[in-house]
Design an enzyme around this catalytic site. Sequence first.
Site, PDB file in Angstrom:
ATOM      1  N   ILE A 467       0.827  -1.205   0.000  1.00  0.00           N
ATOM      2  CA  ILE A 467       0.000   0.000   0.000  1.00  0.00           C
ATOM      3  C   ILE A 467       0.859   1.251   0.000  1.00  0.00           C
ATOM      4  O   ILE A 467       0.344   2.357   0.176  1.00  0.00           O
ATOM      5  CB  ILE A 467      -0.941   0.013   1.218  1.00  0.00           C
ATOM      6  N   LEU A 646      12.378  -2.635  11.940  1.00  0.00           N
ATOM      7  CA  LEU A 646      13.079  -3.471  10.966  1.00  0.00           C
ATOM      8  C   LEU A 646      13.719  -2.670   9.847  1.00  0.00           C
ATOM      9  O   LEU A 646      14.706  -3.097   9.260  1.00  0.00           O
ATOM     10  CB  LEU A 646      12.112  -4.500  10.380  1.00  0.00           C
ATOM     11  N   ASN A 647      13.111  -1.535   9.487  1.00  0.00           N
ATOM     12  CA  ASN A 647      13.704  -0.677   8.458  1.00  0.00           C
ATOM     13  C   ASN A 647      13.535   0.774   8.899  1.00  0.00           C
ATOM     14  O   ASN A 647      12.496   1.391   8.666  1.00  0.00           O
ATOM     15  CB  ASN A 647      13.022  -0.921   7.097  1.00  0.00           C
ATOM     16  N   PRO A 648      14.550   1.316   9.580  1.00  0.00           N
ATOM     17  CA  PRO A 648      14.397   2.672  10.145  1.00  0.00           C
ATOM     18  C   PRO A 648      14.032   3.715   9.085  1.00  0.00           C
ATOM     19  O   PRO A 648      13.314   4.676   9.389  1.00  0.00           O
ATOM     20  CB  PRO A 648      15.775   2.965  10.747  1.00  0.00           C
ATOM     21  N   GLN A 654       6.986   6.536   7.450  1.00  0.00           N
ATOM     22  CA  GLN A 654       5.606   6.298   7.890  1.00  0.00           C
ATOM     23  C   GLN A 654       5.237   7.265   9.012  1.00  0.00           C
ATOM     24  O   GLN A 654       4.144   7.816   9.044  1.00  0.00           O
ATOM     25  CB  GLN A 654       5.473   4.878   8.435  1.00  0.00           C
ATOM     26  N   GLY A 716       4.302  -2.739  15.063  1.00  0.00           N
ATOM     27  CA  GLY A 716       3.629  -2.041  13.955  1.00  0.00           C
ATOM     28  C   GLY A 716       3.569  -0.559  14.237  1.00  0.00           C
ATOM     29  O   GLY A 716       3.319  -0.141  15.368  1.00  0.00           O
ATOM     30  N   GLU A 719       0.214   3.488  11.793  1.00  0.00           N
ATOM     31  CA  GLU A 719      -0.754   4.531  12.144  1.00  0.00           C
ATOM     32  C   GLU A 719      -0.339   5.350  13.365  1.00  0.00           C
ATOM     33  O   GLU A 719      -1.001   6.325  13.712  1.00  0.00           O
ATOM     34  CB  GLU A 719      -2.136   3.902  12.371  1.00  0.00           C
TER      35      GLU A 719
HETATM   36 MO1  MOS Z   1      -6.259   1.314   9.950  1.00  0.00          MO
HETATM   37  S1  MOS Z   1      -7.417   2.794   9.023  1.00  0.00           S
HETATM   38  O1  MOS Z   1      -6.986   0.752  11.409  1.00  0.00           O
HETATM   39  O2  MOS Z   1      -6.257   0.077   8.854  1.00  0.00           O
END
Ligand code: MOS
Length: 752
Positions: A467, A646-648, A654, A716, A719
């Site tokens: 994505i 894993l990839n700074p 992000q 992760g 977000e």
């Molecule tokens: Mo995110 S919009 O919780 O995939």
Amino acid sequence: MAKGPYLGRSQIRIDGRAKVTGAAAYASDVRLPGCAHAALVTSTMPRGRILRFDLNGPRAMPGVIDIFTHHDFAGAIAPVKHLMDGGYANSSHLPLGSDAIAYAGQIVAVVVAETLEVAQAAAAQVGVAYEAAPFAGGFDVPGAETVRLADLKPHHKDPRTGDAVAALENAPVHIAARYETPVQHHNPMELFTTACVWDGPRLTVYEPTRYLGAVRHGLASQLGLDPENVRVVASFIGGHFGSKFALSQHTALIALAAQRIGRPVSLVPTRRQCFTIANYRPETRHDVHLGAERDGRFMALVHEAEMTASRFDAFAMEGTDVTASLYACANVHTDERAVRVDRNTPGPMRAPPEVPYLFALESAVDEMAVALDLDPIEVRRQNDTHTDPISGKPFSSRPLMTCFDVGARAFGWERRTRQPGSMRAGAWRVGIGCASAVRPVKISPATMRLSLLGDGTAIIETAHHEIGNGIATLLAMGAADGLGLPIEAVTVRLGDTSLPAAGLSGGSSTTTSLMHTLTLGTEEIRARLAGEAIRGGGRLARYDPANLRLSAGWLTAPDGAAEPLSDLVGRTGVDRIVSLSAFVPPDGSEANLDSVRAGRLALGSGDAKTLSWAFGAQFAEVHVHAETGVIRVARLTGAFAAGRVLNPLTARSQLTGGMIWGLGSALLEETVLDGGHYRNADLAEYLVPTSADAPELEAILIPDEDPQVNPLGLKGLGELGVIGVNAAIANAVFHATGQRIRRLPIRLDEFV
Ligand code: MOS
């Protein structure tokens, strides 16, 4: 995870060159031979009934092939449930299912023509006569139906503990306020397109989606097809931000149109139509009460929240699970309600609950700091907790205050003078604010095929989605480390249901889910080669197979004895060694894996015994012009702890990208609602931050070793970067001006 030269170090994207040169083929780029083009006609009415169509004019236009309405498709599409209600869809509403209009912008007709231009011109000529019915387009209008979230979603339970009402009365310091956030639309660059082509009983769909499996199985269910006969392809996806969630409403319409005319059909909706044929972030409002001791310790928290929902779907985000558990507090009362209105179904969008819910809580914490005359970071420190006040479970790791301390130092928090309005730079009032960012960890089962070829190359295949987050690069890094190959030797194939099934790209779960799946594969291949080396009786025969590692094209023992990979693969008698791995998260079950194979939602937390969250601290410096009220964000600093990174390079991208969205959430993004219509449904009037709006940005990665959360210690961070930025900016605006703005986005007319 195998040690090697790649994971943990910055790596540029393996698909970066293809993307910037235009060579990368997105789902919307597909060109099918003999393809006809569709355009949509959407309702201008928020609620009512279609009385009749006038199709004579458009039908007569040269190049128009056919026009489809509910007269053609009613009954042809079986209903499917929402993905978050055990089904597959973005929305269970079926446009063209009947003459009923349920919301403004509902699809009412599909025009198919030889070219997109003719289809659009003919769609503009379609006449529709409606009978209007009363409607409720938002909060506080007659007909809007308020329901307890627990009644709408049976598994929802409002988090509560102690006696918050009594504790509020006894609290020496008490604040209460209402906070509001607007409707927002995702607006990815790539529109919500689809292209459908039949080959006998087999249907192939090219569509940007973040859950291929839901589209496949949902369509099969809608059209009565064998899922094996439905293939969905989305090689690259031009952004989703929470949209492109699951099965779209328009896909079955285009598939049926293609079947009826006996040609492939492609749909490119307009940007305006994308505001109503897909999902959006609903408007929310929050009544927050906080009671505290004079030293800053919280005694009571009340968080009542409302968000809009559609009439037909039980979709509504829950957010008080985060706000109730973030700080130590013995008395918590929450109450979440959905307000059902005549609009299209909302959906997840960029940290769906945390962005609005933490705007409310983190603004309230700042208001409490002001009421207590304490530093807002110190108020958070007073209320830091290593156990969840609601369930009593420990956090798997809790580096929140480390984020604040490291972030504050990098940002220069000590420059801040306590008094609002006390900092100035020429004609500008200067303000500094902060907020917490937290996000529960999610993980999903997945399956993957990993092949090691005799020529020293490897192929990764899984029906997941690139994505733009860089997952293809991470997978290549992981395979290169695990198999001892250069990254150039690894090919990554994603985005096609003909590959092994994987879940939704969402909830910031992709890296965590897929890297666990990949690790099973690299370990299986390593173990097979080690077994081969021992059976073969060569140089490595006397070693414990568990100690043999793949590195730089060799299987190597701790003392340096080695055999070349190519010899070992050759000896197996096959030209490739293939691992088909199936990962199930630690607290997951086989049923979850079945869900992924069946295109249903399967997101878990990964560890039932703890609360596993990623953390961050957001800092903002804003300048508000003393005369004009113009607001500029000068700097944003975020310090984030999200497990192993894993990839700074892509992690920072992000996070800083999220911080820019956070600026948009604070100052720009709002869909203007007017009687059930979205009035600014284009990129000229729906404001998103541009490069010129982006401030000086710094994202700091804080080490967060968390062996408890999952085997690889991954949390992760897709977000995390956006969360809390809106509150940090609003808190900085208060610090600059002494004015507390509790409704987003913040506009300059508040200050003049
Ligand atoms: Mo995110 S919009 O919780 O995939």
